[in-house]
Design a protein around this motif. Structure first.
Motif, PDB file in Angstrom:
ATOM      1  N   ASN A 204      -3.577  -3.167 -15.671  1.00 55.04           N
ATOM      2  CA  ASN A 204      -2.722  -2.120 -16.493  1.00 55.04           C
ATOM      3  C   ASN A 204      -2.376  -1.048 -15.446  1.00 55.04           C
ATOM      4  O   ASN A 204      -2.396   0.009 -15.682  1.00 55.04           O
ATOM      5  CB  ASN A 204      -3.360  -1.657 -17.355  1.00 55.04           C
ATOM      6  CG  ASN A 204      -3.670  -2.791 -18.668  1.00 55.04           C
ATOM      7  OD1 ASN A 204      -2.857  -3.709 -18.680  1.00 55.04           O
ATOM      8  ND2 ASN A 204      -4.846  -2.760 -19.155  1.00 55.04           N
ATOM      9  N   GLU A 205      -1.807  -1.514 -14.232  1.00 53.61           N
ATOM     10  CA  GLU A 205      -1.421  -0.435 -13.116  1.00 53.61           C
ATOM     11  C   GLU A 205      -2.334   0.361 -12.705  1.00 53.61           C
ATOM     12  O   GLU A 205      -1.782   1.353 -12.043  1.00 53.61           O
ATOM     13  CB  GLU A 205       0.014   0.411 -13.819  1.00 53.61           C
ATOM     14  CG  GLU A 205       1.148  -0.484 -14.355  1.00 53.61           C
ATOM     15  CD  GLU A 205       2.217   0.251 -15.169  1.00 53.61           C
ATOM     16  OE1 GLU A 205       2.028   1.592 -15.064  1.00 53.61           O
ATOM     17  OE2 GLU A 205       3.236  -0.390 -15.420  1.00 53.61           O
ATOM     18  N   THR A 206      -3.584   0.118 -12.468  1.00 50.94           N
ATOM     19  CA  THR A 206      -4.495   0.994 -11.861  1.00 50.94           C
ATOM     20  C   THR A 206      -5.281  -0.002 -11.030  1.00 50.94           C
ATOM     21  O   THR A 206      -5.533  -1.095 -11.280  1.00 50.94           O
ATOM     22  CB  THR A 206      -5.528   1.425 -12.993  1.00 50.94           C
ATOM     23  OG1 THR A 206      -4.875   2.411 -13.839  1.00 50.94           O
ATOM     24  CG2 THR A 206      -6.648   2.069 -12.336  1.00 50.94           C
ATOM     25  N   VAL A 207      -5.455   0.329  -9.716  1.00 49.62           N
ATOM     26  CA  VAL A 207      -6.288  -0.333  -8.800  1.00 49.62           C
ATOM     27  C   VAL A 207      -7.598  -0.440  -9.158  1.00 49.62           C
ATOM     28  O   VAL A 207      -8.137   0.530  -9.311  1.00 49.62           O
ATOM     29  CB  VAL A 207      -6.195   0.289  -7.250  1.00 49.62           C
ATOM     30  CG1 VAL A 207      -6.886  -0.496  -6.430  1.00 49.62           C
ATOM     31  CG2 VAL A 207      -4.637   0.484  -6.975  1.00 49.62           C
ATOM     32  N   TYR A 208      -8.019  -1.596  -9.352  1.00 50.77           N
ATOM     33  CA  TYR A 208      -9.439  -1.987  -9.735  1.00 50.77           C
ATOM     34  C   TYR A 208     -10.359  -2.275  -8.598  1.00 50.77           C
ATOM     35  O   TYR A 208     -11.696  -2.256  -8.767  1.00 50.77           O
ATOM     36  CB  TYR A 208      -9.612  -2.891 -10.858  1.00 50.77           C
ATOM     37  CG  TYR A 208      -9.599  -2.190 -12.097  1.00 50.77           C
ATOM     38  CD1 TYR A 208     -11.083  -1.925 -12.860  1.00 50.77           C
ATOM     39  CD2 TYR A 208      -8.439  -1.594 -12.678  1.00 50.77           C
ATOM     40  CE1 TYR A 208     -11.104  -1.282 -13.982  1.00 50.77           C
ATOM     41  CE2 TYR A 208      -8.614  -1.078 -14.160  1.00 50.77           C
ATOM     42  CZ  TYR A 208      -9.764  -0.719 -14.724  1.00 50.77           C
ATOM     43  OH  TYR A 208      -9.948  -0.003 -15.930  1.00 50.77           O
ATOM     44  N   GLY A 209      -9.876  -2.989  -7.514  1.00 39.95           N
ATOM     45  CA  GLY A 209     -10.439  -3.532  -6.505  1.00 39.95           C
ATOM     46  C   GLY A 209      -9.759  -3.933  -5.150  1.00 39.95           C
ATOM     47  O   GLY A 209      -8.398  -4.163  -5.231  1.00 39.95           O
ATOM     48  N   THR A 210     -10.356  -3.752  -4.101  1.00 44.41           N
ATOM     49  CA  THR A 210      -9.725  -3.823  -2.737  1.00 44.41           C
ATOM     50  C   THR A 210     -10.778  -4.687  -1.904  1.00 44.41           C
ATOM     51  O   THR A 210     -12.122  -4.430  -2.108  1.00 44.41           O
ATOM     52  CB  THR A 210      -9.477  -2.490  -2.212  1.00 44.41           C
ATOM     53  OG1 THR A 210      -8.430  -1.890  -3.095  1.00 44.41           O
ATOM     54  CG2 THR A 210      -8.919  -2.745  -0.650  1.00 44.41           C
ATOM     55  N   SER A 211     -10.477  -5.735  -1.415  1.00 44.39           N
ATOM     56  CA  SER A 211     -11.310  -6.656  -0.446  1.00 44.39           C
ATOM     57  C   SER A 211     -12.036  -5.593   0.541  1.00 44.39           C
ATOM     58  O   SER A 211     -11.466  -4.488   1.081  1.00 44.39           O
ATOM     59  CB  SER A 211     -10.727  -7.672   0.112  1.00 44.39           C
ATOM     60  OG  SER A 211      -9.620  -7.111   1.069  1.00 44.39           O
ATOM     61  N   SER A 212     -13.106  -5.673   0.796  1.00 43.17           N
ATOM     62  CA  SER A 212     -14.234  -4.905   1.539  1.00 43.17           C
ATOM     63  C   SER A 212     -14.072  -5.441   3.304  1.00 43.17           C
ATOM     64  O   SER A 212     -14.469  -4.661   3.907  1.00 43.17           O
ATOM     65  CB  SER A 212     -15.467  -5.177   1.047  1.00 43.17           C
ATOM     66  OG  SER A 212     -16.154  -6.540   1.263  1.00 43.17           O
ATOM     67  N   THR A 213     -13.475  -6.456   3.390  1.00 43.52           N
ATOM     68  CA  THR A 213     -13.355  -7.054   4.558  1.00 43.52           C
ATOM     69  C   THR A 213     -12.273  -7.087   5.246  1.00 43.52           C
ATOM     70  O   THR A 213     -10.944  -7.456   4.358  1.00 43.52           O
ATOM     71  CB  THR A 213     -14.212  -8.270   4.834  1.00 43.52           C
ATOM     72  OG1 THR A 213     -13.776  -9.306   4.095  1.00 43.52           O
ATOM     73  CG2 THR A 213     -15.691  -8.047   4.722  1.00 43.52           C
ATOM     74  N   ILE A 214     -11.831  -6.880   6.378  1.00 38.75           N
ATOM     75  CA  ILE A 214     -10.287  -7.252   7.043  1.00 38.75           C
ATOM     76  C   ILE A 214     -10.385  -8.725   7.159  1.00 38.75           C
ATOM     77  O   ILE A 214     -11.269  -9.198   7.854  1.00 38.75           O
ATOM     78  CB  ILE A 214      -9.987  -6.172   8.242  1.00 38.75           C
ATOM     79  CG1 ILE A 214     -10.211  -4.885   8.097  1.00 38.75           C
ATOM     80  CG2 ILE A 214      -8.898  -6.781   8.788  1.00 38.75           C
ATOM     81  CD1 ILE A 214     -10.129  -3.860   8.988  1.00 38.75           C
ATOM     82  N   PHE A 215      -9.170  -9.303   6.741  1.00 42.14           N
ATOM     83  CA  PHE A 215      -9.159 -10.769   6.923  1.00 42.14           C
ATOM     84  C   PHE A 215      -7.478 -11.136   7.241  1.00 42.14           C
ATOM     85  O   PHE A 215      -6.733 -10.316   6.712  1.00 42.14           O
ATOM     86  CB  PHE A 215      -9.684 -11.634   6.020  1.00 42.14           C
ATOM     87  CG  PHE A 215      -8.967 -11.306   4.474  1.00 42.14           C
ATOM     88  CD1 PHE A 215      -8.124 -12.577   4.124  1.00 42.14           C
ATOM     89  CD2 PHE A 215      -9.126 -10.472   3.818  1.00 42.14           C
ATOM     90  CE1 PHE A 215      -7.241 -12.545   3.079  1.00 42.14           C
ATOM     91  CE2 PHE A 215      -8.426 -10.245   2.544  1.00 42.14           C
ATOM     92  CZ  PHE A 215      -7.494 -11.223   2.267  1.00 42.14           C
ATOM     93  N   THR A 216      -7.395 -12.306   7.594  1.00 39.72           N
ATOM     94  CA  THR A 216      -6.222 -12.700   7.751  1.00 39.72           C
ATOM     95  C   THR A 216      -5.835 -13.767   6.750  1.00 39.72           C
ATOM     96  O   THR A 216      -6.518 -14.840   6.772  1.00 39.72           O
ATOM     97  CB  THR A 216      -5.592 -13.152   9.375  1.00 39.72           C
ATOM     98  OG1 THR A 216      -5.763 -12.162  10.148  1.00 39.72           O
ATOM     99  CG2 THR A 216      -4.367 -13.978   9.274  1.00 39.72           C
ATOM    100  N   SER A 217      -4.888 -13.562   5.820  1.00 39.45           N
ATOM    101  CA  SER A 217      -4.494 -14.581   4.872  1.00 39.45           C
ATOM    102  C   SER A 217      -4.122 -15.956   5.271  1.00 39.45           C
ATOM    103  O   SER A 217      -3.194 -16.018   6.181  1.00 39.45           O
ATOM    104  CB  SER A 217      -3.702 -14.182   3.767  1.00 39.45           C
ATOM    105  OG  SER A 217      -3.266 -15.224   2.880  1.00 39.45           O
ATOM    106  N   SER A 218      -4.639 -17.137   5.065  1.00 44.46           N
ATOM    107  CA  SER A 218      -4.456 -18.381   5.780  1.00 44.46           C
ATOM    108  C   SER A 218      -4.314 -19.276   4.656  1.00 44.46           C
ATOM    109  O   SER A 218      -4.876 -19.392   3.439  1.00 44.46           O
ATOM    110  CB  SER A 218      -5.484 -18.899   6.474  1.00 44.46           C
ATOM    111  OG  SER A 218      -5.202 -20.298   7.225  1.00 44.46           O
ATOM    112  N   THR A 219      -2.883 -20.229   4.646  1.00 46.24           N
ATOM    113  CA  THR A 219      -2.459 -20.889   3.607  1.00 46.24           C
ATOM    114  C   THR A 219      -2.296 -22.525   3.821  1.00 46.24           C
ATOM    115  O   THR A 219      -3.008 -22.984   5.004  1.00 46.24           O
ATOM    116  CB  THR A 219      -1.406 -20.459   2.978  1.00 46.24           C
ATOM    117  OG1 THR A 219      -0.341 -20.615   3.875  1.00 46.24           O
ATOM    118  CG2 THR A 219      -1.602 -19.166   2.322  1.00 46.24           C
TER     119      THR A 219
END
Length: 237
Positions: A204-219
């Motif tokens: 609902n337009e409020t930031v609830y969570g951010t990942s705690s580690t820096i990572f590179t998204s891989s697909t």
């Protein structure tokens, strides 16, 4: 340059765009602060405050499947959808919606190129009004329509009913688990990834969570399929 136009009350970005290159662009107007924001590839390009309210015919601008009772893409890319055991309903959050109430029921779009590009920023948003919140996937990403190879449950519910978000590195999954949402009520969920901000979840337009580690998204390194699914489709949260 990117340009957000409220008819003479505008915001112009600063990044010079190049031809034949794909860009991910986001336009935001924040009503409480009267601020316009323009993003390119997940990074803030420009913001301006003390801007007047949007006064167009609608408060929602979409590029989506809006034709009555079909999944034909009204946008310029022609990415049509397909599905199984889904129903259109006149009681969506805004105009029509989709009912995914039986097992199995889902809607898919295929051939999405940039969602499979390593470390490329993305954002996915959806309105939901769940009847159940224990287990199951809302948004599933896979390398084919039958989910026989690479796949990832991007957004869904845990066994306890919490909202769960995932992305992948080359070796493991990066997850965020956030609050329980109510059944029978509309909730707006947004998942976004950018190297500068990492994986994030808005409710609902409020930031609830951010990942705690820096990572590179891989697909999957191949055009992917996105499935909007009912609870049967996957239970990997």
């Amino acid at each position: 340059m990117i340009y957000l136009d409220f008819y003479g009350d505008d915001t112009q970005g600063s990044v010079i765009l190049q031809p034949t290159i794909w860009y991910h662009m986001v336009y935001i107007y924040d009503y409480p602060t009267r601020t316009q924001f323009v993003y390119i590839n997940g990074k803030l390009d420009k913001s301006n405050s003390n801007k007047g309210s949007y006064k167009g015919d609608s408060e929602v601008l979409t590029v989506s499947y809006t034709s009555a009772n079909n999944l034909l893409d009204n946008g310029p890319l022609g990415i049509n959808g397909a599905g199984t055991n889904f129903q259109f309903t006149a009681f969506g959050r805004i105009d029509q919606g989709l009912d995914l109430l039986v097992d199995p029921s889902y809607v898919q779009v295929t051939g999405l190129v940039y969602l499979d590009t390593k470390d490329y920023p993305y954002s996915v948003a959806v309105w939901i009004r769940p009847t159940m919140i224990t287990n199951g996937t809302i948004i599933h990403v896979s390398s084919d329509t039958n989910d026989t190879s690479w796949s990832m449950s991007m957004l869904g519910f845990t066994s306890a009913g919490n909202v769960g978000v995932q992305d992948c590195t080359t070796s493991n999954a990066v997850s965020i688990t956030e609050p329980v949402v109510a059944t029978g009520m509309w909730t707006h969920l947004t998942v976004a990834y950018a190297q500068s901000n990492q994986l994030r979840l808005w409710i609902n337009e409020t930031v609830y969570g951010t990942s705690s580690t820096i990572f590179t998204s891989s697909t999957a390194d191949a055009p992917v399929t996105v499935t909007l699914a009912d609870r049967w489709y996957d239970k990997n949260f």
